[in-house]
Design an enzyme around this catalytic site. Sequence first.
Site, PDB file in Angstrom:
ATOM      1  N   LYS A  32      12.859 -14.867 -10.473  1.00 47.29           N
ATOM      2  CA  LYS A  32      12.577 -13.851 -11.358  1.00 47.29           C
ATOM      3  C   LYS A  32      11.576 -14.074 -12.533  1.00 47.29           C
ATOM      4  CE  LYS A  32      13.576 -11.179  -9.719  1.00 47.29           C
ATOM      5  NZ  LYS A  32      14.396 -10.853  -8.359  1.00 47.29           N
ATOM      6  N   TRP A  72      -2.763  -2.561  -1.847  1.00 50.32           N
ATOM      7  CA  TRP A  72      -2.531  -4.095  -1.913  1.00 50.32           C
ATOM      8  C   TRP A  72      -3.375  -4.828  -0.793  1.00 50.32           C
ATOM      9  CZ3 TRP A  72      -0.405  -8.196   0.869  1.00 50.32           C
ATOM     10  CH2 TRP A  72       0.019  -9.120   0.334  1.00 50.32           C
ATOM     11  N   GLU A 113      17.578 -17.643  -7.850  1.00 45.65           N
ATOM     12  CA  GLU A 113      17.229 -16.175  -8.154  1.00 45.65           C
ATOM     13  C   GLU A 113      16.875 -16.216  -9.609  1.00 45.65           C
ATOM     14  OE1 GLU A 113      16.465 -13.529  -6.642  1.00 45.65           O
ATOM     15  OE2 GLU A 113      16.719 -11.711  -7.964  1.00 45.65           O
ATOM     16  N   ARG A 166       4.093  -0.090  -4.820  1.00 41.01           N
ATOM     17  CA  ARG A 166       3.717  -0.905  -3.436  1.00 41.01           C
ATOM     18  C   ARG A 166       2.356  -1.618  -3.344  1.00 41.01           C
ATOM     19  NH1 ARG A 166       6.852   1.888   0.486  1.00 41.01           N
ATOM     20  NH2 ARG A 166       5.444   1.184   1.979  1.00 41.01           N
ATOM     21  N   ASN A 189      -2.031   1.942   5.741  1.00 40.23           N
ATOM     22  CA  ASN A 189      -1.204   1.184   5.418  1.00 40.23           C
ATOM     23  C   ASN A 189      -0.514   0.148   6.337  1.00 40.23           C
ATOM     24  OD1 ASN A 189       1.205  -0.344   4.152  1.00 40.23           O
ATOM     25  ND2 ASN A 189       2.555   1.255   4.392  1.00 40.23           N
ATOM     26  N   GLY A 190      -1.019  -1.177   6.183  1.00 39.82           N
ATOM     27  CA  GLY A 190      -0.622  -2.031   7.496  1.00 39.82           C
ATOM     28  C   GLY A 190      -1.822  -2.987   7.638  1.00 39.82           C
ATOM     29  N   HIS A 217      17.756 -36.427  -7.063  1.00 43.57           N
ATOM     30  CA  HIS A 217      16.903 -36.760  -5.783  1.00 43.57           C
ATOM     31  C   HIS A 217      15.404 -36.451  -6.010  1.00 43.57           C
ATOM     32  CE1 HIS A 217      20.545 -38.004  -3.649  1.00 43.57           C
ATOM     33  NE2 HIS A 217      21.141 -36.991  -4.428  1.00 43.57           N
ATOM     34  N   CYS A 250       0.851  -1.334  -0.032  1.00 39.56           N
ATOM     35  CA  CYS A 250       0.143   0.001  -0.046  1.00 39.56           C
ATOM     36  C   CYS A 250       0.779   1.328   0.078  1.00 39.56           C
ATOM     37  CB  CYS A 250      -0.815   0.246   1.120  1.00 39.56           C
ATOM     38  SG  CYS A 250      -2.123  -1.213   1.272  1.00 39.56           S
ATOM     39  N   GLU A 297       8.040 -14.440 -10.851  1.00 40.47           N
ATOM     40  CA  GLU A 297       7.288 -13.368 -10.824  1.00 40.47           C
ATOM     41  C   GLU A 297       6.960 -12.601 -11.907  1.00 40.47           C
ATOM     42  OE1 GLU A 297       9.525 -10.797  -7.289  1.00 40.47           O
ATOM     43  OE2 GLU A 297      10.847 -11.681  -8.637  1.00 40.47           O
ATOM     44  N   LYS A 313       5.954  -4.133  -3.810  1.00 40.92           N
ATOM     45  CA  LYS A 313       7.302  -3.921  -3.820  1.00 40.92           C
ATOM     46  C   LYS A 313       8.034  -4.260  -2.208  1.00 40.92           C
ATOM     47  CE  LYS A 313      11.526  -2.848  -5.503  1.00 40.92           C
ATOM     48  NZ  LYS A 313      12.074  -3.879  -6.166  1.00 40.92           N
TER      49      LYS A 313
END
Length: 612
Positions: free
Chosen positions: A489, A74, A485, A27, A100-101, A508, A2, A492, A607
């Site tokens: 990427k 968000w 990583e 955000r 926000n929270g 395995h 947010c 996402e 983000k």
Amino acid sequence: MCGIVAYTGPREAYPVILKGLKRLEYRGYDSAGVALSEEAGIAVHKKKGKVSQLEESLIGKPLNAQSGIGHTRWATHGEPSDRNAHPHRSSNGKLALVHNGIIENFASLKRELVNKGYSFESDTDTEVLLKFIEDIYNHQSESLEEAVRIALRRVVGAYVIILLNEEDPGTLIAARKGSPLVIGIGKGEHFLASDASPIIEYTKEVVYINDYEMAIVKPDELILKNLGNDKVTPFITQLDMELAAIEKGGFEHFMLKEIFEQPTTVFDCLRGRLDAKEGTITMGGVDPHLDKLTNASRIIMLACGTSWHAGLVAEYVFEELCRIPVEVEYASEFRYRNPVVREGDIILAISQSGETADTLVAMDMAKKHGAFLFGVVNVVGSSISRMSNAGAYTHAGPEIGVASTKAFTAQLAVLMMIAIKVAYAKGTIDQKRYLHLIGELDAVPGKIETILESKERIQKTAERYKDARDFLYLGRGYNFPIALEGALKLKEISYIHAEGYPAAEMKHGPIALVEETLPVVFVATKDAYHEKILSNAQEIKARKGKVIAVISEGDDAFAFLADETLPVPAADELIAPLLTVIPLQLLAYYIGNAKGLDVDKPRNLAKSVTVE
Ligand code: F6R
């Protein structure tokens, strides 16, 4: 998580807030809204979807106000919808709130309010908080400020709130606990936002609000108080950021711009610290505490997501060079188990935003056990940087693309500099190796530039594999975290299922997935494990999987075997992750883009994750 923005002063508030929301959209972007103090009272406009959809819906409306608040969401409580979008209004319509929270005890507060006859239009915790404040204001307190203070003392959770009051239209009341809030100080005007990006074009003078502080903001006055109602002197700092840094600069997406910035951001990160000619590494935030690091019985890295991957690379590097045991912890796990932390342990918290809620709480917990907190953070003045006892900024500049790229390489550069420095001070590497590694780090920006020149080749590979259903990423040693990583990427940005694995673990389990349509990306530059990973690639080929390999330039053995190669310049194996990650960032970007997806704002993500 947010974004919130607010303005009070002589300008038209709506354009300032709208522009600010666009800057903060990274955000959260599932709905957006504004509340404006218009002559007839507070007007609230909100809409499911991106800020541009809100903007479109408001074309032609008068929207005249000199103060207002805005929000880009968000979702936490309640699905993305018009009615769950912020700002929320009080029952009498005279107050509007952005938040926000998360208010953790919202359910019990809501029950209390329902018993008193309040009804709710949304599913959000924010509306509960607002009506809780309204109830206190109507029955228990003399001023709205006091009502907010009383309410916040009962609230469990994290918040930044900004409140607009029809009875006092020029005054904004803001408060923070656990989520970020910056106030920009102009001439006869104030700007409030979740980070400095909506503020920099108006003023460079800012105040970072601390936890448990409240701000009463008028056009020409800023009063800071703690929740005990004592005044606090605002600490004004100068923003060290330029407007150009938060604009796309001719690139189609922020993510692509940020990938291409990496020769500069890694250079900026090394600049003034690493001097290859003199053979020195000078780090203002590290040098005074070098003995703490050299004498550390253990280093615990705390991070999430991509920053956690940087920690994994650093684990290999620190253990190799410094011979200090390292543990790399997901902050979200660490904070809820009962970890053994002792005095003499160094916590190394890694974070781009410096606001990740889990990392912050995990640090706080370790601090209580007597650990020394060291922060590797990108955002200057952020909560993690302020909580740390010492640290080093990564100096990558604002990272707007939701998928982290340039912040990751800057984290690696900082962590490697620290490891090399500590190892030399400790005597676990000799001068020859020390100077060699300094030279290798110094050469990284130029080598990244070379990799970026091969973007067309990577784009072609992306075109060929963009319709794959799954991807496997494999690496060994220093390149194993890069496989993780690379897979993150791709997930996402392209929503393709991708898994990263240590190459030797393939046998395995994951090898069962291999078939003709499965692309397997090997991160296989020349290092101590090269022969081994070559055998792993042969095993994939024998089962008809497709091999895409990030290799060292001129590696004919791999080139012969692989379906596609993405070469990078040769480098010491320890430094190689700074290079091998670049083609994987580009591969993910080009696949996501070829699929027509919004790579800067991937679905469901935000983000900076300021809720747990
Ligand atoms: C991935 C990504 C996230 C972040 C994670 C931690 O591209 O950006 O995985 O790395 O949310 O965020 P910071 O580094 O801000 O603590």
